[in-house]
Write an enzyme that holds these catalytic residues in place. Sequence first.
Site, short mmCIF file in Angstrom:
data_model
loop_
_atom_site.label_atom_id
_atom_site.label_comp_id
_atom_site.label_asym_id
_atom_site.label_seq_id
_atom_site.Cartn_x
_atom_site.Cartn_y
_atom_site.Cartn_z
N CYS A 132 0.83 -1.21 0.00
CA CYS A 132 0.00 0.00 0.00
C CYS A 132 0.87 1.26 0.00
O CYS A 132 1.41 1.64 1.03
CB CYS A 132 -0.92 -0.01 1.22
SG CYS A 132 -1.90 1.47 1.40
N CYS A 135 -0.43 4.09 2.26
CA CYS A 135 -0.20 3.90 3.70
C CYS A 135 1.28 4.12 4.06
O CYS A 135 1.58 4.69 5.10
CB CYS A 135 -0.57 2.49 4.14
SG CYS A 135 -2.01 1.80 3.34
N ASP A 136 2.20 3.64 3.23
CA ASP A 136 3.60 3.58 3.64
C ASP A 136 4.55 4.49 2.85
O ASP A 136 5.73 4.59 3.20
CB ASP A 136 4.11 2.12 3.50
CG ASP A 136 3.30 1.17 4.37
OD1 ASP A 136 2.85 1.60 5.44
OD2 ASP A 136 3.11 0.00 3.98
#
Length: 304
Positions: A132, A135-136
């Site tokens: 992701c 997200c990261d």
Amino acid sequence: MRKVIIIGGGPAGLSAGIFLSRDKIPTLIIEKFSCGGNMLLTENIENYPGFPDGISGFELSENMKKQFIKFGGKIKNGEVEKIKLEDDKKIVKLKNGEEFITDVIIIASGSSRKKLNVKGEKEFTGKGVSYCAICDGAFFKEKEVAVVGGGDSAIEEAIYLSNFANLVYLIHRRDRLRAKKYLQKEAQNNEKIKFILPYIVKEIKGKEKVEYLILQNMSNHNITELKIDGVFISAGQVPNTEFLNGILKTDEKGFIIVNERMETNIKGIYACGDVIKKLLYQIITACSEGMIAAYFAEKYIENL
Ligand code: NAP
């Protein structure tokens, strides 16, 4: 007792829920994480009608959720373990032991990122291996990262990651990308994105965290090493159907087979969105299928 239980609160499940709860049918969505599904993994959605400047995946998810709740819909956090069939009733059992009896189930459990199943992938998940970018991505400011895959998601993620990383390698197993042409052009015009084609990842290596990839050229089979700080795997999706235990007909990849009414092979169980076998996997198609499933579920309830 709920008339309808929807498994999954992505765009398909929320659309089905909005339709049903507006028609005053008691509807419960069971969602494992947060409502929004894969929309939450998209920074800016530009091809969903009604938002000329685009809308963030988070905001669109929140708007759909609010609309569902506004009409009286209920959301329960939990993971479905299995579905039991007893005469005309259906029982949805959660992993925490709770059970819900219902007349109708709409499965809108979506899909998850496919694993590459190479050495080092599991070991380094969360230590440089990610599924992701949204997200990261921010953890890789001024670093060098790789994205694996050649579809729309891989290209979108490479473009997104170029906002943080100094260099983004796009590793794809063929010479031709699968992604939409406009996305390909955008990535090709991005100086921070370098294409590595046709290569596959053989192994992910490092000590405490990811340090480099072992790659194989698919034309001449030569092996090379690529030094990176992180790798984002974007090699397609697998349907979230573990809880079905084979009760529904699926294709060979596990995607649920439905007819044009979104009916599965079991009366009173419908499916819609990314979990079904179909030709187009888009937010707008998921919403439309959710609405179709809800419409025919309502007709089914009227005739009980
Ligand atoms: P996808 O279209 O299925 O693409 C998966 C990519 O991963 C393909 O390029 C595939 O290679 C590669 N791949 C698969 N298995 C691999 C393996 N074991 N090793 C290396 N590479 C592998 O998946 P997606 O990009 O996640 O998209 C899913 C669906 O959502 C698609 O229908 C897509 O159009 C849609 N989507 C749309 C948008 C948008 O409209 N903006 C954004 C995201 C997703 P091959 O090409 O060789 O098969």
